[in-house]
Motif scaffolding. Structure first.
Motif, short mmCIF file in Angstrom:
data_model
loop_
_atom_site.label_atom_id
_atom_site.label_comp_id
_atom_site.label_asym_id
_atom_site.label_seq_id
_atom_site.Cartn_x
_atom_site.Cartn_y
_atom_site.Cartn_z
N ASN A 23 -80.57 55.61 -13.78
CA ASN A 23 -80.34 54.47 -14.67
C ASN A 23 -81.68 54.01 -15.24
O ASN A 23 -82.62 53.72 -14.48
N PRO A 24 -81.83 53.96 -16.57
CA PRO A 24 -83.15 53.66 -17.17
C PRO A 24 -83.63 52.24 -16.98
O PRO A 24 -84.77 51.92 -17.34
N THR A 25 -82.80 51.36 -16.43
CA THR A 25 -83.22 49.97 -16.24
C THR A 25 -83.93 49.79 -14.90
O THR A 25 -83.88 50.66 -14.03
N PHE B 204 -90.09 44.29 -14.95
CA PHE B 204 -89.10 45.34 -15.13
C PHE B 204 -89.14 45.88 -16.55
O PHE B 204 -89.37 45.14 -17.51
N ILE B 205 -88.90 47.20 -16.66
CA ILE B 205 -88.96 47.89 -17.95
C ILE B 205 -87.72 48.76 -18.11
O ILE B 205 -87.28 49.41 -17.16
N ASP B 206 -87.14 48.76 -19.31
CA ASP B 206 -86.06 49.66 -19.64
C ASP B 206 -86.68 50.89 -20.31
O ASP B 206 -87.33 50.77 -21.35
N LEU B 207 -86.49 52.06 -19.71
CA LEU B 207 -87.14 53.28 -20.22
C LEU B 207 -86.75 53.59 -21.66
O LEU B 207 -87.50 54.23 -22.39
N TYR C 257 -90.81 58.10 -13.25
CA TYR C 257 -90.58 58.68 -14.58
C TYR C 257 -91.91 58.75 -15.31
O TYR C 257 -92.67 57.78 -15.36
N SER C 258 -92.20 59.93 -15.87
CA SER C 258 -93.45 60.16 -16.58
C SER C 258 -93.15 60.83 -17.91
O SER C 258 -92.65 61.96 -17.94
N PRO C 259 -93.44 60.18 -19.04
CA PRO C 259 -93.26 60.84 -20.35
C PRO C 259 -94.06 62.13 -20.47
O PRO C 259 -93.61 63.08 -21.11
N LYS C 260 -95.24 62.18 -19.84
CA LYS C 260 -96.07 63.37 -19.88
C LYS C 260 -95.40 64.51 -19.12
O LYS C 260 -95.39 65.67 -19.58
N TYR C 261 -94.82 64.20 -17.96
CA TYR C 261 -94.11 65.21 -17.18
C TYR C 261 -92.86 65.68 -17.92
O TYR C 261 -92.50 66.86 -17.88
N LYS C 262 -92.21 64.76 -18.61
CA LYS C 262 -91.03 65.10 -19.40
C LYS C 262 -91.40 66.12 -20.49
O LYS C 262 -90.70 67.12 -20.69
N ALA C 263 -92.48 65.85 -21.20
CA ALA C 263 -92.92 66.77 -22.26
C ALA C 263 -93.28 68.13 -21.69
O ALA C 263 -92.99 69.18 -22.29
N TYR C 264 -93.90 68.14 -20.50
CA TYR C 264 -94.26 69.41 -19.85
C TYR C 264 -93.01 70.21 -19.51
O TYR C 264 -92.94 71.42 -19.79
N GLN C 265 -92.01 69.56 -18.93
CA GLN C 265 -90.78 70.26 -18.56
C GLN C 265 -90.07 70.83 -19.78
O GLN C 265 -89.52 71.93 -19.74
N ARG C 266 -90.10 70.09 -20.87
CA ARG C 266 -89.43 70.56 -22.08
C ARG C 266 -90.16 71.75 -22.71
O ARG C 266 -89.52 72.65 -23.26
#
Length: 611
Positions: A345-347, A357-360, A394-403
């Motif tokens: 859940n992104p919340t 708190f941050i909503d992704l 959650y890491s945007p950098k890790y997300k980009a790497y996986q993609r």
């Protein structure tokens, strides 16, 4: 020719004696004086020299002590004190001659070198030999000998096997042959090597515990965090026997394997290992080895860190006893659906170090700061009678790497399905063919079905939902950033396995008997320990390929039996660092045989403190 001399000065300016030492022709004039100009002044070695521009200069070369203090040490006997000063002058003269003296060696254009005489020797092992000395392997072997009846030199065999594994990894026979190229060739037989393997295997636990205790004198061990993982090694055989069993090979090889379990400390230095049958469940390998550490290593308070494959509920419960804790990676894909939905859940995520708190979904991942930030959420979990916390990051950098990785795999899969004869089923979770689906169709006018391969978009979407997410489960409370940092360091144990398998060529295993298999891995383990300690002494400034490549290339050439050696390797910043760290040099233009014997002797002596 320019000259240099050492002069001992008695009282103010009275010359007592003078000894001349020739310099190389390209050096400036210099002289050493050991002087006592005034009774209360220092007794010292004074170095005066002439610069290239012709001007004179001087410096204090070495302070020997105050005159009155030294006189007291010699019970007021001035003659004895001055005799001692002369000895110091002689020593400096000898050292100066060795460092700057010219050597003449005669060669004949008509004479052949002697038959079967070795002229090239490795000296890289000397740095490893000094580490073995500091680890007190000699003492370990003496203790072992008290429990066994053998006449061979176990210390020499064990250390030589380690040197060969690091410098020229191969079979035991080839290792024995390689050791003939060391400055100190073996004085034992090849049969002694094979006989010793059963002793090494039987004493494996004792050797490991003693090495751990002694290694603290070289580099204080950080056992606050212990990492554990398993790998396997294959044999080039077809039939199973003893511990050599068919199991799930990490390299997808159809050969019998054995499993190695390895503990590593928080600095990446191996702590302990054991070998298990290849068909044994990896989760059951933890308790026996960890129990040995608790009993023999005097380690009882630590954080156990491992991957999900070794993080069963039983292993987590075992590491919640006493003063132990655990941090285990957790598979989001294998969670129950309702728990997975909460985790993804992104919340209710937070930035590390913040309570907001941050909503992704609101993140601008094109922003560099956001792209390089790690966000997390904590989810309480109850497993049996254990209260745990699931930390999802959650890491945007890790997300980009996986993609990026997946895009390349999809591209590869498209090439496969467009190439006749290359259709195959995916063998593991990273195989590109997992993105390919096969369907059967019956073309118009035909009876038989035809297999059609297409990219599986549904499978791609299933994987995309996990991009950027990572989870660990722990019984620790407190600083989340520290928990994340601890888990992030797990890559080092994978690096240890890679070094053993690739650099030390621990696979395939050529020995067959059970005790010889254990001894083989014992030498691989000690080799890894030595390498990691060497790496630390060099300040973690060099890569494994740089260090091993340098040690393996450090050859010395014997000019002839009566003279000495010249280096036949390239002097680099790394060789300078090795010599500075260990306190001896092998890179002089010429090294006499006597000087080399002195170096060898020094590497076998315990030093109270090394720089």
């Amino acid at each position: 020719m320019n000259n240099s001399y050492i002069t001992i000065i008695k009282e103010k300016r009275t010359v007592l004696s003078r000894k001349r030492v020739p310099l190389n022709q390209n050096e400036c004039t210099a002289d050493f004086r050991i002087g006592v100009p005034f009774e209360q002044n220092l007794q010292y070695i004074y170095h005066s020299f002439r610069k290239e521009n012709g001007k004179s200069s001087s410096r204090i070369y070495k302070k020997l002590g105050k005159y009155n203090t030294l006189l007291e040490q010699f019970d007021g006997d001035r003659d004895k004190m001055m005799a001692w000063a002369r000895e110091q002058a002689d020593k400096e003269t000898k050292l100066y001659k060795e460092a700057t003296g010219k050597i003449s060696v005669e060669f004949s254009k008509a004479a052949c070198i002697p038959m079967n005489e070795r002229r090239s020797f490795n000296v890289g092992y000397l740095f490893l030999q000094e580490l073995c000395t500091q680890l007190r392997i000699d003492k370990i072997c003496r203790t072992i000998k008290e429990r066994h009846k053998y006449k061979y030199n176990l210390q020499a065999i064990l250390t030589d096997l380690v040197y060969a594994r690091i410098l020229s990894p191969s079979s035991k026979l080839a290792s024995y042959d390689y050791c003939q190229t060391l400055l100190e060739p073996p004085k034992y037989s090849l049969q002694d090597v094979y006989r010793s393997l059963s002793v090494i295997a039987e004493e494996s636990d004792f050797i490991q515990s003693e090495l751990y205790k002694n290694s603290n004198f070289l580099y204080p061990r950080n056992n606050r965090i212990l990492y554990y993982d398993c790998t396997n090694y294959y044999f080039e055989i077809e039939e199973e026997s003893d511990s050599k069993r068919y199991g799930k090979s990490k390299e997808n090889r159809p050969n019998p394997i054995v499993t190695m379990g390895l503990f590593m400390d928080a600095d990446g230095i191996p702590l302990a290992f054991d070998v298990y049958p290849g068909n044994q469940n990896e989760q059951t390998t933890l308790k026996p080895l960890e129990s040995k550490i608790l009993q023999d290593f005097n380690c009882s308070e630590f954080i156990y860190c491992s991957d999900s494959g070794l993080g069963s509920a039983a292993n987590r419960r075992f590491n919640s006893l006493g003063n132990r804790a655990y941090i285990i990676t957790h598979s989001l894909k294998k969670m129950k659906k309702e728990d997975r939905e909460i985790a993804l859940n992104p919340t209710q995520f937070r930035k590390v170090g913040s309570t907001k708190f941050i909503d992704l979904r609101t993140l601008d991942e094109t922003d560099e700061e956001v792209y390089n930030t790690v966000y997390y959420k904590e989810v309480p979990v109850v497993t049996g009678n254990m209260d745990e916390t699931l930390i999802v990051t959650y890491s945007p950098k890790y997300k980009a790497y996986q993609r990026r990785i997946r895009d390349r795999q999809i591209e590869h899969a498209e090439k496969i399905i467009n190439t006749p004869g290359r259709k195959r089923k995916g063998k593991n979770q990273n195989d590109p063919m997992r993105f390919v689906k096969k369907t059967s169709v019956t073309p118009d006018g035909e009876i038989a079905n035809k297999q059609v391969y297409n990219i599986d978009e549904e499978q791609i979407q299933k994987e995309e939902m996990y991009d950027g997410f990572y989870a660990v489960i722990t019984n620790l409370e407190g600083d989340v950033s520290e928990i994340i940092r601890i888990n992030k360091q797990r890559w080092e144990i994978e690096e240890n396995f890679r070094i053993m398998k690739t650099e030390f060529e621990a696979r395939p295993v050529y020995v067959r008997r059970e005790e010889r298999i254990k001894a083989h891995f014992m030498t691989c383990y000690i080799s890894l320990l030595l390498y990691r300690l060497l790496e630390k002494k060099l300040g973690d400034a060099y890569t494994v390929s740089q260090i091993l490549g340098t040690l393996r290339s450090m050859q010395m050439t014997l000019l002839n039996i009566a003279s000495g050696y010249i280096p036949s390797y390239t002097r680099t910043e790394l060789t300078d660092s090795l010599h500075k760290t260990f306190g001896f040099r092998t890179d002089y233009e010429f090294i006499t045989k006597a000087s080399m014997r002195t170096i060898i002797k020094e590497t076998k002596q315990i030093k109270s403190k090394k720089s």
